[in-house]
Design an enzyme around this catalytic site. Structure first.
Site, mmCIF file in Angstrom:
data_model
loop_
_atom_site.group_PDB
_atom_site.id
_atom_site.type_symbol
_atom_site.label_atom_id
_atom_site.label_comp_id
_atom_site.label_asym_id
_atom_site.label_seq_id
_atom_site.Cartn_x
_atom_site.Cartn_y
_atom_site.Cartn_z
ATOM 1 N N CYS A 67 0.843 -1.204 0.000
ATOM 2 C CA CYS A 67 0.000 0.000 0.000
ATOM 3 C C CYS A 67 0.879 1.254 0.000
ATOM 4 C CB CYS A 67 -0.905 -0.019 1.231
ATOM 5 S SG CYS A 67 -1.839 1.523 1.497
ATOM 6 N N CYS A 317 10.700 -36.114 3.105
ATOM 7 C CA CYS A 317 12.096 -35.801 3.409
ATOM 8 C C CYS A 317 12.226 -35.077 4.749
ATOM 9 C CB CYS A 317 12.721 -34.982 2.281
ATOM 10 S SG CYS A 317 11.811 -33.495 1.834
#
Length: 366
Positions: A67, A317
């Site tokens: 913004c 993993c």
């Protein structure tokens, strides 16, 4: 994205501009495409038009731009000229990959930019620019827009300009796409943040957190290896993995049946097969996996194969740790790795406690 139980509280804080919520959340406004800090002076959006994020990086990856009124990427009481100059430069060319020469042209010291961005909101400038670039690409993946709609909505009046930008981000110009050389990608929201899924009509090729370091290179390698383009779209494997991730994160299941396409060497595929044999709630070391493969000295190669896994969570993993018990590395970040291991251990502990109680009651009754 912030969990639903906090969203009403944060929306009220936004309406009242409560300063004590600074740094706790950022709000993305769907109708304007910007994200703001809690104390933004702009007119407040309706609740249904708000999306809440814990970090600025999450908002960027969701395709929101900062913004211009509340400047969420600057300290509340100090707007750094370096930060302002670089943010404005990124907004002019959001698909640009930054190099040393680009900093010199703006008379900005690269190390100063890295330090100031890291200090202000926890990521370097290069990470910011990458998040903004990936956010734009993922916006199209998330919405499944057609090529022409994407070109118009991104503001490219020149089709050649759009093709160049598309190629830089996704790796292939839209006009070169053919049906038999296309993989489809979709955005999946999860408890630990958004993920990107890439698949053919038959199998899942990639599943990664969108803020994973090196994701763009990973997507590029996938595109080159398969000789395919990657475009926004939905497939049956993506629908299935989204459903299975929902049941996984809700604690209802730790198994996955989505068909997978594994692209790796024979050794890598052997390692990944071993990973999928690790029960949820348990861990193995790289050395243990190497031994299971009959190659006890290959633990470093196992670690490399582990890192080459492109199917996060599904090929677990995160269940591999160092021999000394330390967590080791994880592409999605150690915070996520810790959460995933704890999440998987909790139901296992509950089952074990339940079984122990049944066993004790059986002995008592006998």
């Amino acid at each position: 994205m912030i969990s639903p139980e906090y969203q009403q509280e944060y929306y009220q804080a936004l309406l009242e501009k409560k300063t004590e919520y600074e740094g706790l959340f950022y709000v993305g406004v769907k109708t304007t495409g910007v994200f703001c800090r809690p104390t933004c002076p702009a007119r407040k959006p309706k609740f249904e038009n708000c999306e809440f994020y814990a970090t600025a990086q999450e908002a960027l990856l969701a395709s929101y731009r900062p913004c211009q009124r509340c400047r969420p990427l600057s300290h509340p009481n100090h707007v750094s000229d370096v930060v302002r100059i670089l943010v404005e430069a990124v907004e002019k060319e959001p698909e640009k990959r930054w190099r040393e020469e680009d900093f010199r042209q703006l008379s900005v010291d690269e190390s100063t930019a890295r330090r100031q961005f890291k200090k202000r909101f926890g990521m370097t400038f290069v990470e910011y620019a990458r998040a903004r670039r990936m956010g734009l690409a993922l916006k199209h993946i998330r919405s499944g827009q057609t090529v022409i709609d994407t070109q118009l909505s991104t503001g490219y009046e020149s089709s050649s300009g759009f093709r160049d930008a598309f190629a830089r981000i996704m790796g292939a110009a839209p006009t070169l796409l053919t049906e038999d050389r296309v993989l489809k990608a979709s955005w999946i929201d999860t408890t630990l943040g958004p993920m990107i899924a890439v698949s053919s009509e038959e199998a899942l090729y990639l599943l990664e957190f969108v803020d994973r370091r090196g994701l763009e290179r990973e997507v590029e390698r996938l595109r080159i290896k398969t000789k395919s383009a990657i475009i926004p779209g939905m497939t049956e494997p993506i629908r299935l993995i989204e459903q299975e991730l929902n049941t996984y994160f809700s604690g209802k299941s730790t198994t996955f049946t989505t068909p997978l396409q594994l692209l790796g060497s024979p050794f890598q595929q052997q390692v990944w097969d071993q990973l999928m044999k690790i029960p949820a709630g348990e861990t193995r070391s790289y050395a243990q996996i190497a031994s299971a493969l009959g190659k006890p000295s290959a633990f470093r190669a196992v670690a490399q194969a582990n890192g080459a896994n492109q199917l996060a969570i599904v090929i677990p993993c995160h269940r591999v740790i160092n021999s000394n018990g330390e967590l080791g590395g994880y592409g999605g970040g150690l915070t996520r790795k810790t959460w995933l291991l704890q999440h998987e251990r909790t139901p296992l502990q509950a089952i074990q406690s339940s079984n122990a109680l049944i066993h004790e009651q059986g002995e008592y009754n006998s």
